[in-house]
Scaffold this active site. Structure first.
Site, PDB file in Angstrom:
ATOM      1  N   HIS A 133       7.584   6.218  10.525  1.00  0.00           N
ATOM      2  CA  HIS A 133       6.825   6.063   9.288  1.00  0.00           C
ATOM      3  C   HIS A 133       5.942   7.310   9.185  1.00  0.00           C
ATOM      4  CE1 HIS A 133       4.855   4.552   5.901  1.00  0.00           C
ATOM      5  NE2 HIS A 133       4.365   3.416   6.336  1.00  0.00           N
ATOM      6  N   LYS A 172      24.225  -8.063  -6.538  1.00  0.00           N
ATOM      7  CA  LYS A 172      25.634  -8.261  -6.893  1.00  0.00           C
ATOM      8  C   LYS A 172      26.542  -7.663  -5.832  1.00  0.00           C
ATOM      9  CE  LYS A 172      24.394  -7.704 -11.757  1.00  0.00           C
ATOM     10  NZ  LYS A 172      24.404  -6.700 -12.830  1.00  0.00           N
ATOM     11  N   ARG A 199       0.808  -1.223   0.000  1.00  0.00           N
ATOM     12  CA  ARG A 199       0.000   0.000   0.000  1.00  0.00           C
ATOM     13  C   ARG A 199       0.838   1.269   0.000  1.00  0.00           C
ATOM     14  NH1 ARG A 199      -3.579  -2.062   3.518  1.00  0.00           N
ATOM     15  NH2 ARG A 199      -2.237  -3.848   3.278  1.00  0.00           N
ATOM     16  N   THR A 200       1.922   1.295   0.770  1.00  0.00           N
ATOM     17  CA  THR A 200       2.696   2.534   0.832  1.00  0.00           C
ATOM     18  C   THR A 200       3.276   2.865  -0.537  1.00  0.00           C
ATOM     19  OG1 THR A 200       3.263   2.069   3.123  1.00  0.00           O
ATOM     20  CG2 THR A 200       4.597   3.701   1.988  1.00  0.00           C
ATOM     21  N   ARG A 209      12.467   3.000   1.993  1.00  0.00           N
ATOM     22  CA  ARG A 209      12.068   2.119   3.087  1.00  0.00           C
ATOM     23  C   ARG A 209      13.194   1.131   3.305  1.00  0.00           C
ATOM     24  NH1 ARG A 209       6.431  -1.010   3.877  1.00  0.00           N
ATOM     25  NH2 ARG A 209       5.930   1.061   4.651  1.00  0.00           N
TER      26      ARG A 209
END
Lengths: 325, 188
Positions: free
Chosen positions: A134, A84, A56-57, A106
């Site tokens: 948040h 990598k 959702r975010t 995030r």
């Protein structure tokens, strides 16, 4: 001067929170138009840097950016050079070299957004760092509450559940109290943070005693992936003590708002019936998320004055070129 | 001469200091009635006409013109307001913030939209308003009514209905309220 980054609710203070909520009304109106798109951030480039899962975010930010006509760059860790062995710093410098105006990040470690803000010049928006913050979730929660109650002054909000691991709880407490609300956190001792020093809230272990006094009950997701730590004896016992069950729902005040940041574990912290109750604001929260994130993106990227347009003419009759406020 | 606090996008605004009065409250009132009659005449009535005031200065004028049109024709005239901040071409050059929430009462498809603002200057606000209107449908036509046309246009835009033409210097400020129109400057 409008803020450059959105890292933590604490950076905003009451005035900026209220300004963002005021702006959100305008962006909610844009979302309701037959063609929900404005050219406000045309030519701005925003990169998503999600080191942790999110639906959702991320979708909410993506929708917000597109409604503002910004361009977006997707970056998913699973299919990138991170596999990598590229470091966070090199990844950020690479994205920055392609020219971005904002990075929405995030990460599972607290503090990462601050670190990135030191490395590169773009605006950084924290979309969740570990257990820490948040901020856009807290802003959309504030908006949802003010839609219902007008002012939050003197309102009482209970935040229930896994406080210890919750960045939502940390941001929400800061935002709700900044707007004048009183917050009580409710959880078994094992789900409380190790130290509550500096937490601006009351603490309770008895949900049934708190519920009759609240204007809103905010249920946190029971983080099932952490159950191997055995923080609660069993999910059923947790539900019996701290879930919004059908029985508790019946005794809940007629004007009490039910909130949840999603994704919900129906039947654990919130019953099937409670999730779909008319008092539940869960889908409203998601809808508001887009509008609030539009307001945040516009505030950070639409008001950089001449900084963002080094070649833009500066008409001498336009007054000083500082930010707002 | 009067002084008054002017609300504009921060950090603009401040105290307006009047130097000359160019229209009185009665002049404004007469202009409102004349423009209302002109709008009705030009459109052969008020069928499909929607009155839209520009936030924030155009809204009180649009309300008065809308009321006058209702009184003259005895018919309903849909009324809306629009804040053009998100459509401006100077976002990123100077601070731009929406001040009020836009409110358009109906789908604008095939409607005649009469935009109403207090002062027509460079024409950039009207350009933004035309852009904003397209997100609400495709009007059959858009007309523009302003209380004061002060010149100095930077875009090919002209008004259809004008309260008064007032020649100005670029650095002057024209202040329009329902109590009158004054020329002066902003004190920072």
């Amino acid at each position: 001067m409008s803020p450059k980054h959105l890292l933590s609710i604490d950076d905003l203070g009451r005035d900026w929170i209220e300004e963002i909520l005021r702006l959100t009304d305008s962006f909610a109106e844009v979302s309701a138009r037959p063609i929900p798109k404005v050219p406000a951030l045309r030519g701005k480039n925003i990169a998503w840097l999600f080191y942790e899962d999110s639906t959702r975010t991320r979708l909410s930010f993506e929708t917000a950016a597109k409604r503002l006509s910004a361009d977006t760059m997707n970056f998913s860790v699973s299919s990138s050079s991170v596999n990598k062995g590229e470091s966070l710093r090199d990844t950020c410098l690479t994205i920055s070299a392609m020219g971005v105006d904002a990075i929405v990040v995030r990460h599972k470690s607290a503090g990462v957004p601050w670190q990135i803000a030191k490395w590169i010049d773009a605006s950084i928006i924290n979309a969740g760092d570990g257990w820490h913050q948040h901020p856009t979730q807290a802003l959309l929660d504030c908006y949802t509450l003010t839609q219902k109650f007008g002012s939050l002054d003197g309102r009482h909000i209970a935040i229930v559940g896994d406080i210890k691991h919750s960045r939502v709880a940390r941001s929400d407490i800061a935002a709700f109290t900044a707007l004048g609300a009183e917050v009580t956190i409710v959880a078994p001792q094992t789900l409380m943070p190790p130290s509550l020093e500096g937490w601006n809230c009351k603490v309770s272990h008895d949900l049934d005693a708190v519920l009759p006094t609240v204007d809103a009950v905010y249920l946190l997701r029971m983080q099932l992936e952490r159950q191997q730590e055995a923080l609660v004896p069993s999910l059923r016992e947790y539900t019996a003590g701290y879930g919004l069950t059908d029985e508790r729902l019946e005794h809940l005040g007629a004007n009490t708002l039910i909130m949840h940041p999603g994704p919900m574990n129906r039947g654990v912290e919130i019953s099937q019936k409670a999730a779909d109750d008319p008092r539940s604001a869960v889908t409203q929260q998601v809808a508001n998320g887009v509008s609030v994130r539009m307001a945040v993106l516009f505030l950070l990227l639409g008001n950089n004055g001449s900084d963002s347009h080094p070649n833009a003419p500066r008409p001498n009759d336009q007054g000083p070129n500082e930010g707002i406020l | 001469m009067a002084e008054r606090e002017r609300k504009m996008t921060r950090p603009f605004g401040g105290v307006f200091v009047a130097r000359t009065s160019v229209m009185s409250a009665d002049d404004i009132d007469r202009a409102i009635w004349r423009m209302s009659h002109e709008i009705i005449e030009h459109n052969h009535g008020v069928d499909n006409v929607v009155v839209v005031g520009l936030q924030t200065g155009g809204v009180p004028l649009a309300e008065r013109i809308g009321e006058a049109m209702v009184e003259i024709t005895g018919r309903d005239v849909p009324f809306g307001t629009i804040d053009v901040a998100l459509h401006r071409d100077d976002i990123g050059i100077r601070p731009v913030m929406p001040e009020e929430v836009t409110s358009i009462p109906c789908d604008l498809l095939n409607k005649v939209v009469v935009l109403i603002d207090d002062v027509l200057f460079t024409g950039r606000t009207i350009r933004a308003a035309l852009d904003a209107l397209t997100t609400f449908g495709r009007p059959r036509s858009v007309q523009l009514a302003v209380m004061v046309d002060r010149g100095h246009r930077e875009l090919p835009i002209r008004p259809d209905y004008v309260g008064k033409n007032i020649p100005t210097r670029r650095d002057e400020v024209v202040d329009v309220t329902l109590d009158g129109v004054q020329l002066g400057e902003m004190r920072k």
